[in-house]
Scaffold this motif. Structure first.
Motif, PDB file in Angstrom:
ATOM      1  N   LYS A 150      10.038  17.343  71.320  1.00  0.00           N
ATOM      2  CA  LYS A 150       9.133  17.355  70.169  1.00  0.00           C
ATOM      3  C   LYS A 150       8.194  18.559  70.226  1.00  0.00           C
ATOM      4  O   LYS A 150       7.949  19.224  69.222  1.00  0.00           O
ATOM      5  CB  LYS A 150       8.339  16.057  70.133  1.00  0.00           C
ATOM      6  N   VAL A 151       7.678  18.854  71.435  1.00  0.00           N
ATOM      7  CA  VAL A 151       6.787  20.008  71.608  1.00  0.00           C
ATOM      8  C   VAL A 151       7.530  21.300  71.312  1.00  0.00           C
ATOM      9  O   VAL A 151       7.022  22.188  70.615  1.00  0.00           O
ATOM     10  CB  VAL A 151       6.190  20.021  73.036  1.00  0.00           C
ATOM     11  N   LEU A 152       8.747  21.415  71.823  1.00  0.00           N
ATOM     12  CA  LEU A 152       9.518  22.644  71.628  1.00  0.00           C
ATOM     13  C   LEU A 152       9.930  22.826  70.170  1.00  0.00           C
ATOM     14  O   LEU A 152       9.962  23.959  69.673  1.00  0.00           O
ATOM     15  CB  LEU A 152      10.751  22.643  72.540  1.00  0.00           C
ATOM     16  N   LYS A 153      10.233  21.753  69.461  1.00  0.00           N
ATOM     17  CA  LYS A 153      10.601  21.860  68.047  1.00  0.00           C
ATOM     18  C   LYS A 153       9.431  22.319  67.192  1.00  0.00           C
ATOM     19  O   LYS A 153       9.616  22.994  66.182  1.00  0.00           O
ATOM     20  CB  LYS A 153      11.120  20.515  67.526  1.00  0.00           C
ATOM     21  N   ARG A 154       8.227  21.956  67.601  1.00  0.00           N
ATOM     22  CA  ARG A 154       7.037  22.323  66.827  1.00  0.00           C
ATOM     23  C   ARG A 154       6.544  23.733  67.161  1.00  0.00           C
ATOM     24  O   ARG A 154       5.699  24.273  66.460  1.00  0.00           O
ATOM     25  CB  ARG A 154       5.919  21.323  67.073  1.00  0.00           C
ATOM     26  N   SER A 155       7.067  24.291  68.231  1.00  0.00           N
ATOM     27  CA  SER A 155       6.654  25.637  68.636  1.00  0.00           C
ATOM     28  C   SER A 155       7.603  26.663  68.026  1.00  0.00           C
ATOM     29  O   SER A 155       8.768  26.362  67.758  1.00  0.00           O
ATOM     30  CB  SER A 155       6.719  25.769  70.163  1.00  0.00           C
ATOM     31  N   PRO A 156       7.113  27.908  67.819  1.00  0.00           N
ATOM     32  CA  PRO A 156       8.024  28.970  67.373  1.00  0.00           C
ATOM     33  C   PRO A 156       9.140  29.162  68.399  1.00  0.00           C
ATOM     34  O   PRO A 156       8.935  28.982  69.600  1.00  0.00           O
ATOM     35  CB  PRO A 156       7.129  30.204  67.288  1.00  0.00           C
TER      36      PRO A 156
END
Length: 143
Positions: A21-27
Motif C-alpha cells: 500500500k505504501v509503495l503504490k501510493r509513492s511515486p
C-alpha cells in the motif's frame, strides 16, 4: 550480485500488504529506490495491525428506499487494548467513585429500612403518634 536468500527476503517484504500500500501510493522512482532495510523500518514504524481481533465485529451496509445514498454501520465489542488518555482516566475514576458512593448510599438506605422495620416489629415507638406507613404496608402483606 544478490543471493537467492536476499532476493526472497526482498520479495517477502515487498509483498507485505502494508508495504504494498505504501509503495503504490509513492511515486514509482521513489518506491523502487527503497532498500529492504528501509522497508522493514517503515513497517516497524507503522506498527502492527492490532485493530482487527474483536470479540464482536459486525459490519454492514444498508440503503433506504427512495434515497440514493448507501449507509454503513460498524459494531465492535472487545477488550480495550489502548492506553487511556488523561480525560478517560479522569472519567474512569469519576465513574468508580460514583459507583462506590452509590453502593454505599443504597446499602445505608437499605440498612436504615431494615432497622426501621425491626424497630416497628418489636413495637418500639420513638416518636409517639408518628409513622412513615412503611410498617403498615409490610404488615398488610402478611395478614
Amino acid at each position: 550480485m544478490t543471493s537467492p536468500a536476499q532476493k526472497t527476503t526482498s520479495d517477502t517484504i515487498r509483498q507485505d500488504p502494508l508495504i504494498e500500500k505504501v509503495l503504490k501510493r509513492s511515486p514509482s522512482d521513489v518506491a523502487s529506490s527503497f532498500t529492504d532495510e528501509q522497508l522493514h523500518a517503515i513497517k516497524m514504524s507503522l506498527g502492527p495491525n492490532t485493530w482487527g481481533g474483536h470479540f464482536v465485529d459486525k459490519r454492514g451496509t444498508f440503503k433506504f428506499p427512495f434515497i440514493k445514498w448507501r449507509f454503513y454501520y460498524v459494531f465492535l465489542l472487545g477488550k480495550n487494548k489502548r492506553a487511556y488518555t488523561r480525560r478517560e482516566k479522569n472519567l474512569s475514576m469519576l465513574m468508580m467513585f460514583a459507583s462506590v458512593s452509590g453502593f454505599i448510599i443504597i446499602s445505608m438506605l437499605f440498612g436504615l429500612l431494615m432497622l426501621y422495620l425491626l424497630k416497628s416489629a418489636l413495637g418500639i415507638d420513638l416518636f409517639p403518634d408518628t409513622s412513615l406507613g412503611i410498617w403498615d404496608s409490610v404488615k398488610s402483606y402478611f395478614d
